[in-house]
Design a protein around this motif. Sequence first.
Motif, short mmCIF file in Angstrom:
data_model
loop_
_atom_site.label_atom_id
_atom_site.label_comp_id
_atom_site.label_asym_id
_atom_site.label_seq_id
_atom_site.Cartn_x
_atom_site.Cartn_y
_atom_site.Cartn_z
N THR A 263 0.84 -1.20 0.00
CA THR A 263 0.00 0.00 0.00
C THR A 263 0.88 1.26 0.00
OG1 THR A 263 -1.53 -1.26 1.36
CG2 THR A 263 -1.96 1.10 1.17
N VAL A 264 1.90 1.25 0.82
CA VAL A 264 2.79 2.42 0.90
C VAL A 264 3.39 2.69 -0.48
CG1 VAL A 264 5.01 3.24 1.81
CG2 VAL A 264 3.37 2.12 3.34
N PHE A 265 3.88 1.63 -1.13
CA PHE A 265 4.54 1.82 -2.42
C PHE A 265 3.55 2.28 -3.49
CE2 PHE A 265 6.19 0.72 -6.54
CZ PHE A 265 7.47 1.25 -6.47
N MET A 266 2.37 1.67 -3.49
CA MET A 266 1.39 2.05 -4.52
C MET A 266 0.98 3.51 -4.35
SD MET A 266 -0.04 0.67 -7.12
CE MET A 266 -0.40 -1.08 -7.08
N LEU A 267 0.80 3.92 -3.11
CA LEU A 267 0.45 5.33 -2.86
C LEU A 267 1.55 6.25 -3.36
CD1 LEU A 267 -1.14 5.39 0.72
CD2 LEU A 267 -2.19 6.13 -1.44
N ALA A 268 2.79 5.89 -3.07
CA ALA A 268 3.91 6.73 -3.51
C ALA A 268 3.91 6.85 -5.04
CB ALA A 268 5.22 6.13 -3.02
N THR A 269 3.69 5.72 -5.72
CA THR A 269 3.66 5.75 -7.19
C THR A 269 2.59 6.71 -7.68
OG1 THR A 269 4.34 3.44 -7.30
CG2 THR A 269 3.27 4.33 -9.26
N MET A 270 1.40 6.56 -7.10
CA MET A 270 0.28 7.36 -7.60
C MET A 270 0.48 8.86 -7.32
SD MET A 270 -1.26 5.38 -9.27
CE MET A 270 -0.79 3.67 -9.46
N ILE A 271 1.09 9.16 -6.19
CA ILE A 271 1.33 10.58 -5.89
C ILE A 271 2.29 11.17 -6.91
CG2 ILE A 271 2.40 12.17 -4.21
CD1 ILE A 271 1.19 10.32 -2.02
N ILE A 272 3.33 10.42 -7.26
CA ILE A 272 4.29 10.93 -8.25
C ILE A 272 3.62 11.10 -9.61
CG2 ILE A 272 6.42 10.46 -9.49
CD1 ILE A 272 7.45 9.09 -7.02
N VAL A 273 2.83 10.11 -10.02
CA VAL A 273 2.20 10.20 -11.34
C VAL A 273 1.19 11.35 -11.35
CG1 VAL A 273 0.85 9.00 -13.10
CG2 VAL A 273 2.54 7.75 -11.77
N ALA A 274 0.50 11.55 -10.25
CA ALA A 274 -0.51 12.60 -10.20
C ALA A 274 0.11 13.99 -10.33
CB ALA A 274 -1.30 12.50 -8.90
N ARG A 275 1.38 14.11 -9.99
CA ARG A 275 2.01 15.43 -10.07
C ARG A 275 2.40 15.84 -11.49
NH1 ARG A 275 6.83 15.46 -6.17
NH2 ARG A 275 7.06 17.58 -6.90
N GLY A 276 2.31 14.90 -12.45
CA GLY A 276 2.58 15.28 -13.84
C GLY A 276 4.04 15.11 -14.22
N ILE A 277 4.33 15.08 -15.51
CA ILE A 277 5.66 14.59 -15.89
C ILE A 277 6.82 15.50 -15.48
CG2 ILE A 277 4.64 13.36 -17.83
CD1 ILE A 277 6.48 14.94 -19.62
N GLU A 278 6.67 16.80 -15.65
CA GLU A 278 7.82 17.66 -15.37
C GLU A 278 8.28 17.54 -13.92
OE1 GLU A 278 9.61 19.86 -17.17
OE2 GLU A 278 8.72 19.02 -18.96
N LYS A 279 7.33 17.86 -13.03
CA LYS A 279 7.71 17.93 -11.62
C LYS A 279 7.93 16.54 -11.05
CE LYS A 279 4.22 20.68 -11.37
NZ LYS A 279 2.93 20.69 -10.75
N GLY A 280 7.02 15.66 -11.42
CA GLY A 280 7.03 14.35 -10.78
C GLY A 280 8.17 13.45 -11.20
N PHE A 281 8.32 13.25 -12.51
CA PHE A 281 9.24 12.23 -12.97
C PHE A 281 10.71 12.65 -12.85
CE2 PHE A 281 6.14 10.18 -16.24
CZ PHE A 281 5.24 10.00 -15.22
N GLU A 282 10.99 13.83 -13.37
CA GLU A 282 12.39 14.14 -13.59
C GLU A 282 13.19 14.23 -12.30
OE1 GLU A 282 12.96 17.44 -16.20
OE2 GLU A 282 11.56 16.64 -17.65
#
Length: 458
Positions: A162-181
């Motif tokens: 659950t912790v990991f899935m939440l972390a993934t979703m928070i990063i994806v929700a932030r959008g590519i520029e801010k989240g991924f890079e």
Amino acid sequence: MADENRIDKKSQQGEWSSRFAFILAATGSAVGLGNIWKFPYITGENGGGAFVLVYLLCVLLIGIPLMMAEIMLGRRSKENPVHTMELLTAEANADKNWHYLGWMGIAAGFLILSYYSVIAGWSTAYVFKAFFGSFSGASPSEVKALFDDFVASPMSLIFWHTVFMLATMIIVARGIEKGFEKSVGLLMPGLFALMILLVGYAMTTDGYFKGLDFLFKPDFSKLTADSVLVAMGQAFFSLSLGMGAIMCYGSYLPKDVSIAKASMIIAGADTVVALLAGIAIFPIVFSNGLEPNSGPGLVFETLPLAFGNMFGGWLFGVLFFIALVFAALSSSISLVEPAVAWLIENKGFSREKACLWSGLVAWVLGLGTVFSFNAWKNVKLFERNFFELIDYLTANLMLPIGGFCIAVFAGWIMKQEHSKEELDLPGEHLSFQVWKFLVSYIAPAAVFLVFLNVVGVL
Ligand code: PFF
């Protein structure tokens, strides 16, 4: 129609800020649990050297040309994988059914993410185990007991999943520029440095040369039809190919980036990390009298021994598992990106809502993997438990089938002038001809022959 609309829509979602950002994100997708957790344990299960050799050949002859094809298709359409296939089939006047390929990719992404998150949850838990000194001075049997007790408890696995899935979703929700890079840029070099450190430790163990022999001395008598399939599947899995993840990333890629160079850098980095993981792990296996074929727990039963016994091991252990979790995150975000992009572009979902639903579906599916290590351990279909079935279905069937279709599409369906234009390799140039040959003939034929071999026709 909508060509302009499409571009508008895409610019809302962003483009990579630079060539470097794209390479970093795609390498982030490729380098993950597949390199450090999966590659060593399946190499151990499939006899070592000969398996590694087949794997390397698959990366070279199928992986790199296919990665170029995926990036090229994504960049040409600037759309999610389902829409990419629709647009490009229209452009090539081809059969509409090609868009099912995009669908299969989205399904494969969900299935992989479901178990990926569980194993990444293990890695997250190990950050804390390292932090609280659980490895310090531990013997092989203690480290094994630590792992066995951990996976025997469904509640803790569900918690970390659950912790990991939440972390993934928070990063994806932030959008590519801010989240991924940002997240990818920080920890990739760190992981690489720690792998080198572990290899340094492995060199000091008495099993070092035995480990190297195991990895690099091919014994072809150990190679079965199934292990060739597993090696090929691993090439797809490790390079994130065959399901549209790299296609999706390609759709954000500016025109002036060389696809061939980028693909070679990404595949090269991915392969080096996998080999480093093998070179670090197998010497520890042999110097402690462990079994190379002990399965999915291998990395969790070996590396803690290194951290528990090396100078500064506490700090390096904590850092290593943190870096591993980040490597897993930069892969998991790409597993769900095709689905999220599709929900946003076609269903009008907001990024947040798309993440919420995708995360929930993958989380529920992941429970099956959680129970495969305890309550449902012996519930088997075709001699495989739930986790093993999903893994086999995705890595060994869906990704190679997806890759086969992408190769056929790029080599035979897409107009040659379009691929020339995208790849920007001059048509008469040898490099274009080599790519074209590999993607049109070698890659599809290899997948086909391996499948025939497994079902016993060859
Ligand atoms: N390549 C990732 C790894 O090696 O851990 C796993 C993966 C990510 C597979 C994205 C497929 C994918 F589309």
